[in-house]
Design a protein around this motif. Sequence first.
Motif, PDB file in Angstrom:
ATOM      1  N   VAL A  39       0.842  -1.198   0.000  1.00  0.00           N
ATOM      2  CA  VAL A  39       0.000   0.000   0.000  1.00  0.00           C
ATOM      3  C   VAL A  39       0.878   1.250   0.000  1.00  0.00           C
ATOM      4  CG1 VAL A  39      -1.674   1.339   1.354  1.00  0.00           C
ATOM      5  CG2 VAL A  39      -1.980  -1.133   1.089  1.00  0.00           C
ATOM      6  N   VAL A  40       1.906   1.253   0.836  1.00  0.00           N
ATOM      7  CA  VAL A  40       2.825   2.402   0.888  1.00  0.00           C
ATOM      8  C   VAL A  40       3.526   2.561  -0.458  1.00  0.00           C
ATOM      9  CG1 VAL A  40       4.978   3.261   1.913  1.00  0.00           C
ATOM     10  CG2 VAL A  40       3.161   2.359   3.377  1.00  0.00           C
ATOM     11  N   ARG A  41       3.947   1.470  -1.041  1.00  0.00           N
ATOM     12  CA  ARG A  41       4.634   1.520  -2.334  1.00  0.00           C
ATOM     13  C   ARG A  41       3.703   2.093  -3.413  1.00  0.00           C
ATOM     14  NH1 ARG A  41       7.188  -3.151  -1.770  1.00  0.00           N
ATOM     15  NH2 ARG A  41       9.183  -2.236  -1.266  1.00  0.00           N
ATOM     16  N   SER A  42       2.434   1.771  -3.326  1.00  0.00           N
ATOM     17  CA  SER A  42       1.460   2.236  -4.330  1.00  0.00           C
ATOM     18  C   SER A  42       0.951   3.644  -4.065  1.00  0.00           C
ATOM     19  CB  SER A  42       0.259   1.290  -4.376  1.00  0.00           C
ATOM     20  OG  SER A  42       0.655   0.001  -4.752  1.00  0.00           O
ATOM     21  N   GLY A  43       0.655   3.950  -2.808  1.00  0.00           N
ATOM     22  CA  GLY A  43       0.000   5.220  -2.509  1.00  0.00           C
ATOM     23  C   GLY A  43       0.816   6.217  -1.726  1.00  0.00           C
ATOM     24  N   GLY A  44       1.898   5.772  -1.111  1.00  0.00           N
ATOM     25  CA  GLY A  44       2.744   6.665  -0.334  1.00  0.00           C
ATOM     26  C   GLY A  44       2.446   6.617   1.155  1.00  0.00           C
ATOM     27  N   ALA A  86       8.480   1.546   2.492  1.00  0.00           N
ATOM     28  CA  ALA A  86       7.937   0.246   2.061  1.00  0.00           C
ATOM     29  C   ALA A  86       8.959  -0.862   2.274  1.00  0.00           C
ATOM     30  CB  ALA A  86       7.511   0.315   0.595  1.00  0.00           C
ATOM     31  N   ARG A  87      10.226  -0.584   1.976  1.00  0.00           N
ATOM     32  CA  ARG A  87      11.269  -1.594   2.205  1.00  0.00           C
ATOM     33  C   ARG A  87      11.428  -1.877   3.692  1.00  0.00           C
ATOM     34  NH1 ARG A  87      14.593   1.379  -1.387  1.00  0.00           N
ATOM     35  NH2 ARG A  87      15.958   1.773   0.372  1.00  0.00           N
TER      36      ARG A  87
END
Length: 133
Positions: free
Chosen positions: A64-69, A110-111
């Motif tokens: 989710v973080v990778r996609s939306g921040g 995200a990582r």
Amino acid sequence: MAARNTVRTDDELAGLDVPSLLRFGLGEGSRMRTALFGDGAVSAAVVLGRAGVRPRAVSFLAKVVRSGGAAYAAALPEPVPGESAGATVRAWLEAAASVAHTVDDDESLARWLSAVAEVMAVRDIATHGRGSI
């Protein structure tokens, strides 16, 4: 300066200030980056494991973080299952969002979340002989 080998208990790790580690460890070239991805990831894994959060929920949050921040994820009503765990993770996401100004910063978060999920899975295998991400 030589690195010190320090053994910390789960209780000591759970007491770390993860929001501060996120604020000071996300930026490229940050002095706290190693602490964030080392003790900070284990601290988060301990806290979330004690709250009953499964590693796959944290892996999903990383996506989710990778996609939306970071800011998008911080606004989720339940970033991970459980009211208390969700509030804890939301505080972490808000701390990260306060310094995440680029896609690279969101990718670093995200990582980090993926690393937390991996630590949780390894701890689950070591403790219960099972694990799933």
